[in-house]
Motif scaffolding. Sequence first.
Motif, PDB file in Angstrom:
ATOM      1  N   UNK A  31      74.499  58.621 100.274  1.00 29.78           N
ATOM      2  CA  UNK A  31      74.053  60.006 100.357  1.00 29.78           C
ATOM      3  C   UNK A  31      75.089  60.944  99.745  1.00 29.78           C
ATOM      4  N   UNK A  32      76.367  60.673  99.993  1.00 28.39           N
ATOM      5  CA  UNK A  32      77.421  61.499  99.393  1.00 28.39           C
ATOM      6  C   UNK A  32      77.381  61.383  97.872  1.00 28.39           C
ATOM      7  N   UNK A  33      77.191  60.182  97.364  1.00 27.17           N
ATOM      8  CA  UNK A  33      77.121  59.973  95.923  1.00 27.17           C
ATOM      9  C   UNK A  33      76.002  60.808  95.304  1.00 27.17           C
ATOM     10  N   UNK A  34      74.831  60.762  95.897  1.00 27.95           N
ATOM     11  CA  UNK A  34      73.705  61.548  95.394  1.00 27.95           C
ATOM     12  C   UNK A  34      74.028  63.036  95.455  1.00 27.95           C
ATOM     13  N   UNK A  89      70.252  59.896  88.638  1.00 24.94           N
ATOM     14  CA  UNK A  89      70.193  59.340  89.991  1.00 24.94           C
ATOM     15  C   UNK A  89      69.318  58.094  90.034  1.00 24.94           C
ATOM     16  N   UNK A  90      68.197  58.130  89.354  1.00 20.62           N
ATOM     17  CA  UNK A  90      67.324  56.949  89.331  1.00 20.62           C
ATOM     18  C   UNK A  90      68.010  55.776  88.629  1.00 20.62           C
ATOM     19  N   UNK A  91      68.696  56.059  87.527  1.00 20.60           N
ATOM     20  CA  UNK A  91      69.406  54.991  86.816  1.00 20.60           C
ATOM     21  C   UNK A  91      70.557  54.454  87.656  1.00 20.60           C
ATOM     22  N   UNK A  92      71.241  55.339  88.373  1.00 16.34           N
ATOM     23  CA  UNK A  92      72.318  54.916  89.268  1.00 16.34           C
ATOM     24  C   UNK A  92      71.773  54.034  90.379  1.00 16.34           C
ATOM     25  N   UNK A  93      70.647  54.420  90.960  1.00 19.16           N
ATOM     26  CA  UNK A  93      70.024  53.602  92.010  1.00 19.16           C
ATOM     27  C   UNK A  93      69.705  52.209  91.490  1.00 19.16           C
ATOM     28  N   UNK A  94      69.187  52.130  90.280  1.00 18.47           N
ATOM     29  CA  UNK A  94      68.855  50.828  89.699  1.00 18.47           C
ATOM     30  C   UNK A  94      70.110  49.978  89.531  1.00 18.47           C
ATOM     31  N   UNK A  95      71.192  50.585  89.055  1.00 16.63           N
ATOM     32  CA  UNK A  95      72.442  49.842  88.880  1.00 16.63           C
ATOM     33  C   UNK A  95      73.022  49.407  90.218  1.00 16.63           C
ATOM     34  N   UNK A  96      72.938  50.255  91.221  1.00  9.44           N
ATOM     35  CA  UNK A  96      73.446  49.873  92.536  1.00  9.44           C
ATOM     36  C   UNK A  96      72.708  48.662  93.078  1.00  9.44           C
TER      37      UNK A  96
END
Length: 222
Positions: A31-34, A89-96
């Motif tokens: 949540x902090x990252x977002x 954010x969507x691309x970051x979520x995919x990488x995570x």
Amino acid sequence: MNAAKRHEIFTRFRNANLHPTTELEYTTPFQLLVAVILSAQATDKSVNLATRKLFPVADTPEKILALGEAGLSQFIQRIGLFRTKTKNILATCQMLITQHQGEVPRSRPELEQLPGVGRKTANVILNTAFGEPTIAVDTHIFRVANRTGIAPGKNVLIVEQKLAKLVPSEFRHDAHHWLILHGRYVCKARKPACNLCLIVDLCEFKDKNLAQNFDSPPPPAA
């Protein structure tokens, strides 16, 4: 600025605010990252207004990814650069999910590989989520470090490196938050409220404004 004066500055900051933290609202490192990605060129207040609605609906990489671009945009469309931030954010979520088992990595190189995450954002995550003594230099810290003489430098990287070297180790973890709050509420860009300043006698700014400044509220209480 000598070491004794610098030590006294941070002693006063600590005495006034023993446990400083970010004004962004979060409960998990993700949540902090977002929130930090959203905060680029935006106020913490606007980000909090958005995440108060977003996080109850989607608070994990999987849930945010399931929203898709249109769904996520609905929550953050009032934030500046929301289209770019939505994609990042969507691309970051995919990488995570694919590279980190859905968890936020705890190293700067891995964080900086995430879309929308630069050195400053990585330092915020390392400091606030994981307790590392990093200092993320934003516009507030850059201004305060130069104006006061604590750690002058021509660019944010030089200021970061100087702060990491010159801030006494006992203060280094919290220095990031003290300096941001000081720059946000007291040592403001156009009209510094020197009359409210805890360190006015130690500050090396030549053009101190000691007149009463009714436009400057006091910093948040500890």
